[in-house]
Design a protein around this motif. Structure first.
Motif, PDB file in Angstrom:
ATOM      1  N   THR A  83       0.842  -1.191   0.000  1.00 31.28           N
ATOM      2  CA  THR A  83       0.000   0.000   0.000  1.00 31.28           C
ATOM      3  C   THR A  83       0.885   1.252   0.000  1.00 31.28           C
ATOM      4  O   THR A  83       2.110   1.172   0.191  1.00 31.28           O
ATOM      5  N   LEU A  84       0.261   2.406  -0.166  1.00 30.09           N
ATOM      6  CA  LEU A  84       1.011   3.669  -0.116  1.00 30.09           C
ATOM      7  C   LEU A  84       1.783   3.768   1.202  1.00 30.09           C
ATOM      8  O   LEU A  84       2.977   4.067   1.206  1.00 30.09           O
ATOM      9  N   TRP A  85       1.096   3.543   2.324  1.00 32.94           N
ATOM     10  CA  TRP A  85       1.743   3.690   3.624  1.00 32.94           C
ATOM     11  C   TRP A  85       2.835   2.648   3.832  1.00 32.94           C
ATOM     12  O   TRP A  85       3.865   2.948   4.451  1.00 32.94           O
ATOM     13  N   GLU A  86       2.643   1.467   3.315  1.00 26.49           N
ATOM     14  CA  GLU A  86       3.679   0.435   3.422  1.00 26.49           C
ATOM     15  C   GLU A  86       4.927   0.828   2.629  1.00 26.49           C
ATOM     16  O   GLU A  86       6.053   0.494   3.023  1.00 26.49           O
ATOM     17  N   HIS A  87       4.748   1.544   1.517  1.00 26.76           N
ATOM     18  CA  HIS A  87       5.906   2.077   0.797  1.00 26.76           C
ATOM     19  C   HIS A  87       6.678   3.050   1.683  1.00 26.76           C
ATOM     20  O   HIS A  87       7.921   3.035   1.706  1.00 26.76           O
ATOM     21  N   ILE A  88       5.955   3.880   2.393  1.00 27.36           N
ATOM     22  CA  ILE A  88       6.591   4.854   3.280  1.00 27.36           C
ATOM     23  C   ILE A  88       7.342   4.141   4.410  1.00 27.36           C
ATOM     24  O   ILE A  88       8.481   4.507   4.757  1.00 27.36           O
ATOM     25  N   GLU A  89       6.750   3.115   4.974  1.00 33.17           N
ATOM     26  CA  GLU A  89       7.416   2.357   6.031  1.00 33.17           C
ATOM     27  C   GLU A  89       8.656   1.644   5.489  1.00 33.17           C
ATOM     28  O   GLU A  89       9.674   1.534   6.187  1.00 33.17           O
ATOM     29  N   LEU A  90       8.574   1.179   4.242  1.00 33.60           N
ATOM     30  CA  LEU A  90       9.724   0.514   3.614  1.00 33.60           C
ATOM     31  C   LEU A  90      10.883   1.493   3.438  1.00 33.60           C
ATOM     32  O   LEU A  90      12.044   1.148   3.696  1.00 33.60           O
ATOM     33  N   VAL A  91      10.584   2.699   3.022  1.00 29.98           N
ATOM     34  CA  VAL A  91      11.614   3.726   2.860  1.00 29.98           C
ATOM     35  C   VAL A  91      12.312   3.995   4.189  1.00 29.98           C
ATOM     36  O   VAL A  91      13.539   4.120   4.248  1.00 29.98           O
ATOM     37  N   HIS A 121      -4.335   2.370   0.472  1.00 30.24           N
ATOM     38  CA  HIS A 121      -4.700   1.796  -0.822  1.00 30.24           C
ATOM     39  C   HIS A 121      -3.442   1.400  -1.592  1.00 30.24           C
ATOM     40  O   HIS A 121      -2.335   1.848  -1.287  1.00 30.24           O
ATOM     41  N   PHE A 122      -3.640   0.576  -2.619  1.00 25.68           N
ATOM     42  CA  PHE A 122      -2.522   0.124  -3.438  1.00 25.68           C
ATOM     43  C   PHE A 122      -2.303   1.086  -4.614  1.00 25.68           C
ATOM     44  O   PHE A 122      -3.268   1.494  -5.266  1.00 25.68           O
ATOM     45  N   PRO A 123      -1.051   1.445  -4.908  1.00 21.64           N
ATOM     46  CA  PRO A 123      -0.765   2.383  -6.002  1.00 21.64           C
ATOM     47  C   PRO A 123      -1.242   1.916  -7.366  1.00 21.64           C
ATOM     48  O   PRO A 123      -1.393   2.727  -8.277  1.00 21.64           O
ATOM     49  N   THR A 124      -1.472   0.614  -7.519  1.00 20.72           N
ATOM     50  CA  THR A 124      -1.983   0.121  -8.806  1.00 20.72           C
ATOM     51  C   THR A 124      -3.340   0.730  -9.144  1.00 20.72           C
ATOM     52  O   THR A 124      -3.721   0.801 -10.317  1.00 20.72           O
ATOM     53  N   SER A 125      -4.071   1.182  -8.117  1.00 17.32           N
ATOM     54  CA  SER A 125      -5.390   1.782  -8.346  1.00 17.32           C
ATOM     55  C   SER A 125      -5.304   3.298  -8.553  1.00 17.32           C
ATOM     56  O   SER A 125      -6.315   3.945  -8.802  1.00 17.32           O
ATOM     57  N   PHE A 126      -4.075   3.859  -8.475  1.00 22.37           N
ATOM     58  CA  PHE A 126      -3.906   5.305  -8.559  1.00 22.37           C
ATOM     59  C   PHE A 126      -3.806   5.769 -10.014  1.00 22.37           C
ATOM     60  O   PHE A 126      -3.397   5.003 -10.888  1.00 22.37           O
ATOM     61  N   ILE A 137       6.904  12.072  -2.620  1.00 24.22           N
ATOM     62  CA  ILE A 137       6.866  11.959  -1.159  1.00 24.22           C
ATOM     63  C   ILE A 137       7.998  11.074  -0.652  1.00 24.22           C
ATOM     64  O   ILE A 137       8.689  11.421   0.318  1.00 24.22           O
ATOM     65  N   ILE A 138       8.202   9.940  -1.296  1.00 23.99           N
ATOM     66  CA  ILE A 138       9.256   9.018  -0.877  1.00 23.99           C
ATOM     67  C   ILE A 138      10.623   9.699  -0.957  1.00 23.99           C
ATOM     68  O   ILE A 138      11.447   9.585  -0.042  1.00 23.99           O
ATOM     69  N   ALA A 139      10.868  10.414  -2.047  1.00 20.04           N
ATOM     70  CA  ALA A 139      12.154  11.086  -2.218  1.00 20.04           C
ATOM     71  C   ALA A 139      12.382  12.131  -1.129  1.00 20.04           C
ATOM     72  O   ALA A 139      13.472  12.216  -0.548  1.00 20.04           O
ATOM     73  N   ILE A 140      11.373  12.927  -0.837  1.00 19.24           N
ATOM     74  CA  ILE A 140      11.504  14.001   0.149  1.00 19.24           C
ATOM     75  C   ILE A 140      11.761  13.435   1.548  1.00 19.24           C
ATOM     76  O   ILE A 140      12.553  13.993   2.327  1.00 19.24           O
ATOM     77  N   LEU A 141      11.131  12.318   1.868  1.00 18.99           N
ATOM     78  CA  LEU A 141      11.293  11.731   3.200  1.00 18.99           C
ATOM     79  C   LEU A 141      12.719  11.263   3.472  1.00 18.99           C
ATOM     80  O   LEU A 141      13.144  11.179   4.621  1.00 18.99           O
ATOM     81  N   VAL A 142      13.465  10.955   2.411  1.00 20.24           N
ATOM     82  CA  VAL A 142      14.845  10.496   2.576  1.00 20.24           C
ATOM     83  C   VAL A 142      15.769  11.633   3.012  1.00 20.24           C
ATOM     84  O   VAL A 142      16.837  11.408   3.559  1.00 20.24           O
ATOM     85  N   LYS A 143      15.380  12.880   2.769  1.00 21.65           N
ATOM     86  CA  LYS A 143      16.211  14.062   3.045  1.00 21.65           C
ATOM     87  C   LYS A 143      17.566  13.938   2.354  1.00 21.65           C
ATOM     88  O   LYS A 143      18.632  13.991   2.991  1.00 21.65           O
ATOM     89  N   PRO A 144      17.577  13.818   1.036  1.00 22.04           N
ATOM     90  CA  PRO A 144      18.838  13.607   0.320  1.00 22.04           C
ATOM     91  C   PRO A 144      19.649  14.887   0.194  1.00 22.04           C
ATOM     92  O   PRO A 144      19.130  15.998   0.335  1.00 22.04           O
ATOM     93  N   SER A 145      20.925  14.716  -0.120  1.00 21.94           N
ATOM     94  CA  SER A 145      21.776  15.856  -0.455  1.00 21.94           C
ATOM     95  C   SER A 145      21.581  16.267  -1.906  1.00 21.94           C
ATOM     96  O   SER A 145      21.834  17.407  -2.275  1.00 21.94           O
ATOM     97  N   LEU A 146      21.152  15.301  -2.726  1.00 22.85           N
ATOM     98  CA  LEU A 146      20.995  15.518  -4.157  1.00 22.85           C
ATOM     99  C   LEU A 146      19.708  14.875  -4.650  1.00 22.85           C
ATOM    100  O   LEU A 146      19.446  13.704  -4.376  1.00 22.85           O
ATOM    101  N   TYR A 147      18.904  15.659  -5.350  1.00 22.83           N
ATOM    102  CA  TYR A 147      17.738  15.141  -6.053  1.00 22.83           C
ATOM    103  C   TYR A 147      18.054  15.067  -7.539  1.00 22.83           C
ATOM    104  O   TYR A 147      18.595  16.027  -8.111  1.00 22.83           O
ATOM    105  N   ILE A 148      17.700  13.948  -8.158  1.00 20.12           N
ATOM    106  CA  ILE A 148      17.727  13.848  -9.620  1.00 20.12           C
ATOM    107  C   ILE A 148      16.297  13.571 -10.042  1.00 20.12           C
ATOM    108  O   ILE A 148      15.718  12.538  -9.694  1.00 20.12           O
TER     109      ILE A 148
END
Length: 234
Positions: A83-91, A121-126, A137-148
């Motif tokens: 699910t969306l939230w499970e992706h966030i927990e995985l990150v 919900h599952f992203p397949t339905s998005f 959202i996933i990228a921002i949560l990582v707090k990276p030094s570099l975004y591509i």
């Protein structure tokens, strides 16, 4: 201070065919640089070179010590069984993020991008736009030094684009550097510090808009300047 330095003499997908050559640039902390070019110009090849994914590459890619990077792809990539939230927990787990405010930040981002109701919900339905928001959202949560970031605006509604640009500005204030590949030149012109204009695998112009204008179309738009350089290469 440089977060990324690229010195790529040439690179491609076989020894015989060089997709890009003589690509040299750097990104500093807090800087947003636009990677601009038509389809097939070599933008994706440059991004793959940064990731070390090219079959053939001659050059050097240097990242700041201990820096993290986050990639926001043009085509969203996700796990169908999560699910969306499970992706966030995985990150959080994969990146060993111990921030006490991690889940609070995640909820804030879900609210900003209007995905709270889809939290479990599952992203397949998005829609494509909703899937793209998940990537952001996933990228921002990582707090990276570099975004591509590769074509981030495609599929996003106007409010999401505005929200995303605001968040990028906040990330720049934090010191993150951003390399953004996009065809949306009017938006890039407004938000980027500098530009790398790519065509036929070569860097045909680079610099601030003022510098590029001085070398092409005085007071012209980014699109005017880009087409000027393209026509010179024909």
């Amino acid at each position: 201070m440089e977060v990324l330095n690229v010195e790529l003499k040439h690179g491609g997908y076989s020894e015989q065919k060089k997709a890009v050559q003589n690509i040299n640039f750097s990104l500093s902390k807090g800087e947003l640089v636009g990677l601009i070019g038509p389809n097939g110009a070599g933008k994706s090849t440059i991004i793959k070179a940064i990731f070390g994914l090219l079959e053939e590459a001659n050059g050097e890619i240097t990242l700041e010590n201990d820096s993290k990077y986050a990639y926001i792809p043009e085509q969203p990539t996700y796990y169908e069984e999560l699910t969306l939230w499970e992706h966030i927990e995985l990150v959080k787990a994969v990146n060993n993020i111990g921030d006490e405010d991690f889940y609070e930040r995640a909820d804030q981002l879900l609210t900003i991008f209007r995905l709270q109701e889809e939290k479990h919900h599952f992203p397949t339905s998005f829609s494509k736009g909703m899937q793209q928001k998940l990537m952001i959202i996933i990228a921002i949560l990582v707090k990276p030094s570099l975004y591509i970031v590769d074509e981030p605006f495609i599929g996003l509604d106007p409010k999401a684009i505005k929200d995303f640009i605001f968040i990028l500005e906040e990330e720049r204030k934090r010191g993150a550097a951003i390399l953004m590949s996009t065809h949306v030149l009017d938006t890039a012109e407004k938000i980027c510090d500098r530009f790398l204009l790519i065509n036929h695998g070569e860097l045909i112009a680079s610099g601030t808009l003022d510098v590029i204008q001085d070398k092409s179309v005085p007071n012209g738009s980014l699109m005017d300047c880009f087409y000027h350089f393209m026509e010179k290469k024909l």
